[in-house]
Write a protein that holds these residues in place. Structure first.
Motif, PDB file in Angstrom:
ATOM      1  N   ILE A   1       1.063  -1.204  -0.238  1.00 41.60           N
ATOM      2  CA  ILE A   1       0.057  -0.014  -0.120  1.00 41.60           C
ATOM      3  C   ILE A   1       0.817   1.330   0.026  1.00 41.60           C
ATOM      4  O   ILE A   1       0.813   2.158  -0.833  1.00 41.60           O
ATOM      5  CB  ILE A   1      -0.988  -0.080   1.192  1.00 41.60           C
ATOM      6  CG1 ILE A   1      -1.865  -1.290   1.198  1.00 41.60           C
ATOM      7  CG2 ILE A   1      -1.754   1.170   1.361  1.00 41.60           C
ATOM      8  CD1 ILE A   1      -2.936  -1.158  -0.050  1.00 41.60           C
TER       9      ILE A   1
ATOM     10  N   ILE B   1       2.280   1.880  -3.504  1.00 39.92           N
ATOM     11  CA  ILE B   1       1.180   2.375  -4.448  1.00 39.92           C
ATOM     12  C   ILE B   1       0.761   3.757  -4.228  1.00 39.92           C
ATOM     13  O   ILE B   1       0.839   4.635  -5.144  1.00 39.92           O
ATOM     14  CB  ILE B   1      -0.344   1.450  -4.142  1.00 39.92           C
ATOM     15  CG1 ILE B   1       0.299  -0.083  -4.667  1.00 39.92           C
ATOM     16  CG2 ILE B   1      -1.609   2.125  -4.801  1.00 39.92           C
ATOM     17  CD1 ILE B   1      -1.011  -1.036  -4.424  1.00 39.92           C
TER      18      ILE B   1
ATOM     19  N   GLY C   1      -2.105   2.821  -8.709  1.00 38.54           N
ATOM     20  CA  GLY C   1      -3.145   1.959  -7.864  1.00 38.54           C
ATOM     21  C   GLY C   1      -4.364   1.545  -8.521  1.00 38.54           C
ATOM     22  O   GLY C   1      -4.658   0.295  -8.368  1.00 38.54           O
TER      23      GLY C   1
END
Length: 64
Positions: free
Chosen positions: A27, A30, A38
């Motif tokens: 995450i 991203i 993403g």
């Protein structure tokens, strides 16, 4: 038995990726890369999951 032998390698691969990939790191990367990265990543993951589920549960048109 044939079905188990077909599903087993996919199950081991899924288990390997689950144990080796950390979600927090993914995450973070991203968010560093940007929104479009993403979105593309999420689409790729969804397509991959659908493909794996269809392969595991006989989503092909060929009968063996």
């Amino acid at each position: 038995m044939k079905t188990l032998l077909r599903i087993l390698p996919v199950a081991f691969l899924a288990l390997f990726f689950t144990l080796t990939m950390t979600s927090c790191a993914a995450i973070g990367d991203i968010f560093k890369a940007g929104a479009y990265t993403g979105i593309i990543g999420v689409i790729v993951v969804i397509v991959l999951v659908i493909w794996l589920v269809s392969k595991m549960f006989g989503g092909g048109s060929r009968n063996s």
